[in-house]
Design an enzyme around this catalytic site. Structure first.
Site, PDB file in Angstrom:
ATOM      1  N   ASN A  32       0.829  -1.215   0.000  1.00 13.87           N
ATOM      2  CA  ASN A  32       0.000   0.000   0.000  1.00 13.87           C
ATOM      3  C   ASN A  32       0.865   1.268   0.000  1.00 13.87           C
ATOM      4  OD1 ASN A  32       0.925   0.194   2.596  1.00 13.87           O
ATOM      5  ND2 ASN A  32      -1.075  -0.025   3.599  1.00 13.87           N
ATOM      6  N   GLY A  36       6.407   1.542   2.470  1.00 15.82           N
ATOM      7  CA  GLY A  36       7.274   1.049   1.391  1.00 15.82           C
ATOM      8  C   GLY A  36       7.548   2.151   0.371  1.00 15.82           C
ATOM      9  N   THR A 117       9.068 -11.958  14.846  1.00 14.87           N
ATOM     10  CA  THR A 117      10.046 -11.092  15.513  1.00 14.87           C
ATOM     11  C   THR A 117      10.501 -11.643  16.860  1.00 14.87           C
ATOM     12  OG1 THR A 117      10.255  -8.936  16.615  1.00 14.87           O
ATOM     13  CG2 THR A 117       8.048  -9.783  16.381  1.00 14.87           C
ATOM     14  N   TYR A 141       3.342  -4.488  19.573  1.00 12.00           N
ATOM     15  CA  TYR A 141       3.891  -5.015  18.320  1.00 12.00           C
ATOM     16  C   TYR A 141       4.171  -6.517  18.445  1.00 12.00           C
ATOM     17  CZ  TYR A 141       7.393  -6.132  14.821  1.00 12.00           C
ATOM     18  OH  TYR A 141       8.107  -6.748  13.825  1.00 12.00           O
ATOM     19  N   PHE A 169      15.728 -11.215  14.545  1.00 11.50           N
ATOM     20  CA  PHE A 169      16.356 -10.413  15.585  1.00 11.50           C
ATOM     21  C   PHE A 169      16.655  -9.031  14.951  1.00 11.50           C
ATOM     22  CE2 PHE A 169      16.601 -12.984  19.467  1.00 11.50           C
ATOM     23  CZ  PHE A 169      15.811 -14.018  19.008  1.00 11.50           C
ATOM     24  N   ARG A 221      22.370  -6.490  21.369  1.00 13.72           N
ATOM     25  CA  ARG A 221      21.454  -7.033  20.363  1.00 13.72           C
ATOM     26  C   ARG A 221      22.219  -7.981  19.438  1.00 13.72           C
ATOM     27  NH1 ARG A 221      18.544  -5.341  23.400  1.00 13.72           N
ATOM     28  NH2 ARG A 221      16.772  -3.928  23.230  1.00 13.72           N
TER      29      ARG A 221
HETATM   30  N1  UFG Z   1      19.300   2.649  20.257  1.00 12.93           N
HETATM   31  C1  UFG Z   1      19.947   3.757  20.794  1.00 12.93           C
HETATM   32  N2  UFG Z   1      19.790   4.958  20.169  1.00 12.93           N
HETATM   33  C2  UFG Z   1      19.010   5.129  19.060  1.00 12.93           C
HETATM   34  C3  UFG Z   1      18.356   3.987  18.509  1.00 12.93           C
HETATM   35  C4  UFG Z   1      18.523   2.772  19.157  1.00 12.93           C
HETATM   36  O1  UFG Z   1      20.657   3.666  21.804  1.00 12.93           O
HETATM   37  O2  UFG Z   1      18.900   6.266  18.553  1.00 12.93           O
HETATM   38  C5  UFG Z   1      19.471   1.341  20.923  1.00 12.93           C
HETATM   39  C6  UFG Z   1      18.169   0.775  21.463  1.00 12.93           C
HETATM   40  O3  UFG Z   1      17.929   1.254  22.757  1.00 12.93           O
HETATM   41  C7  UFG Z   1      18.462  -0.717  21.401  1.00 12.93           C
HETATM   42  C8  UFG Z   1      19.413  -0.877  20.216  1.00 12.93           C
HETATM   43  O4  UFG Z   1      19.932   0.428  19.955  1.00 12.93           O
HETATM   44  O5  UFG Z   1      19.148  -1.106  22.553  1.00 12.93           O
HETATM   45  C9  UFG Z   1      18.703  -1.357  18.969  1.00 12.93           C
HETATM   46  O6  UFG Z   1      17.569  -0.551  18.739  1.00 12.93           O
HETATM   47  P1  UFG Z   1      16.684  -0.625  17.409  1.00 12.93           P
HETATM   48  O7  UFG Z   1      15.591   0.382  17.553  1.00 12.93           O
HETATM   49  O8  UFG Z   1      17.557  -0.557  16.213  1.00 12.93           O
HETATM   50  O9  UFG Z   1      16.115  -2.097  17.443  1.00 12.93           O
HETATM   51  P2  UFG Z   1      15.220  -2.825  18.570  1.00 12.93           P
HETATM   52  O10 UFG Z   1      16.116  -3.810  19.235  1.00 12.93           O
HETATM   53  O11 UFG Z   1      14.501  -1.888  19.451  1.00 12.93           O
HETATM   54  O12 UFG Z   1      14.085  -3.448  17.662  1.00 12.93           O
HETATM   55  C10 UFG Z   1      14.310  -4.499  16.798  1.00 12.93           C
HETATM   56  C11 UFG Z   1      13.353  -4.401  15.621  1.00 12.93           C
HETATM   57  C12 UFG Z   1      11.933  -4.560  16.088  1.00 12.93           C
HETATM   58  C13 UFG Z   1      11.817  -5.807  16.892  1.00 12.93           C
HETATM   59  C14 UFG Z   1      12.797  -5.824  18.017  1.00 12.93           C
HETATM   60  C15 UFG Z   1      12.766  -7.093  18.789  1.00 12.93           C
HETATM   61  O13 UFG Z   1      13.512  -3.171  14.977  1.00 12.93           O
HETATM   62  O14 UFG Z   1      11.096  -4.622  14.955  1.00 12.93           O
HETATM   63  O15 UFG Z   1      14.114  -5.674  17.496  1.00 12.93           O
HETATM   64  O16 UFG Z   1      13.044  -6.821  20.110  1.00 12.93           O
HETATM   65  F1  UFG Z   1      10.585  -5.905  17.412  1.00 12.93           F
END
Ligand code: UFG
Length: 331
Positions: A32, A36, A117, A141, A169, A221
């Site tokens: 949609n 994207g 996820t 989510y 992940f 992560r």
């Molecule tokens: N982080 C920062 N600063 C930022 C952005 C992120 O310190 O500006 C940290 C976050 O706190 C986290 C790590 O970087 O510790 C990774 O953050 P992301 O937002 O890149 O990814 P997430 O781990 O929050 O999320 C990802 C996917 C989601 C999924 C999740 C599963 O993007 O779709 O993993 O836990 F649900």
């Protein structure tokens, strides 16, 4: 027969489509274009612009095209937004999948590969996380994705639609040719934010908390390269076509990296300073998420080749530095 890719104009969907086309598959995309990008759609596919919540629209596509399998990437996926707008997530993710499954039942399509996820697990009791560990999502989510998995489980029992659910992940990187890459608006993910800072588009990156119980105090992560992740979808397709049972697989690298380690690696790759500020913890962030992906390796024969944080950041940097506006003007 064609593979129908829902969300094929998105970040992960577009990488899967490129590989499907390279493998000689006929591909039909539905998107949609809410998140994207038209520019991410492979030129050799058939594209329908529309929403998966519209049953009549889906019916038309299933009637016109000869589809034997569906890859379902079409969902909202921001943890933070899902906490503020839970019903948006139930509508697009859960209801959208319900309508899709209804259309698949009507059309007699028996295979679906689904984007799930790590957020289905919530805060893990131990790492690495295996597929048999409890699922206790800490975000709307994650909850919607878990419900979507359960919806597929019960639909299989009644209608025989086999599914493979892939629990991602932390996905990052871009295609090695830099033809396609990551472009979220607004951007919330760590790797693109680090690289936008390296490009000077942001003055600094804020680290969300340095008081976690980890070696350097920042969250850990498990990062997986988008092209390795996409390849797992092709293996899952082959697995289902050969009669494989419905199944769930984690996709990660089995290794954890802290936010500070990611920034340090990006400094090495880009040669840029990347200024940092320490901020507050982001609500809902688990301290450590690391996957066990042994099952995907053993059952699907998954063999990630670009998943090292160096390679991930290098490929992402090639994309961001050649497309500083993403799919915008220069893209
Ligand atoms: N982080 C920062 N600063 C930022 C952005 C992120 O310190 O500006 C940290 C976050 O706190 C986290 C790590 O970087 O510790 C990774 O953050 P992301 O937002 O890149 O990814 P997430 O781990 O929050 O999320 C990802 C996917 C989601 C999924 C999740 C599963 O993007 O779709 O993993 O836990 F649900």
């Amino acid at each position: 027969m064609s593979v129908l890719v829902l969300g094929g104009a998105g970040y992960i969907g577009s990488h899967a489509v490129y590989q499907l086309v390279e493998q000689g598959e006929k591909v039909v995309i539905i998107d949609n274009l809410e998140t994207g990008h038209k520019e991410a759609i492979h030129p050799k596919v058939t594209f329908y612009e529309g929403d998966i919540r519209k049953l009549d629209f889906l019916r038309t596509v299933f009637e016109k095209e000869s589809i034997d399998a569906v890859m379902h990437f079409a969902a909202n996926s921001l943890v933070g937004e899902s906490m503020e707008r839970p019903l948006k997530y139930f509508d697009n993710n859960v209801y959208g999948t319900q309508v899709l499954l209804e259309a698949m039942v009507e059309a007699g399509v028996k295979h679906i590969i689904f984007s799930s996820t790590a957020a289905t697990y919530g805060e893990p009791k131990s790492v690495p996380i295996t597929e048999t560990m409890p699922t206790n999502p800490t975000s709307t989510y994650g909850e919607t994705k878990l419900i979507m998995e359960k919806m597929m489980k019960w639909t299989e029992k009644a209608h025989g639609i086999k599914f493979v659910s892939l629990r991602y992940f932390n996905v990052a990187g871009a295609k090695d040719t830099s033809e396609i890459g990551e472009d979220h608006r607004p951007e919330t993910h760590l790797v693109p934010i680090i690289l936008q800072t390296a490009l000077g588009q942001r003055s600094h990156i804020t680290i969300f908390g340095d008081d976690y119980d980890t070696n350097d105090g920042t969250c850990i992560r498990d990062y997986v390269h988008v092209d390795d992740l996409a390849h797992a979808h092709l293996l899952a397709l082959d697995y289902l076509r050969k009669g494989g049972d419905s199944n769930i697989f984690n996709l990660g690298s089995n290794e954890g990296f802290s936010v500070k380690e990611m920034i340090e690696t990006a400094r090495e790759v880009t040669g840029k300073e990347i200024p940092v500020q320490i901020g507050k913890r982001r609500p809902g962030d688990p301290s450590i998420l690391i996957a066990s992906s042994e099952k995907a390796k053993n059952v699907l024969g998954w063999n990630p080749t670009r998943t090292s944080v160096m390679q991930i950041i290098q490929d992402a940097w090639n994309w961001h530095s050649s497309h500083p506006q993403g799919y915008g003007k220069e893209g």
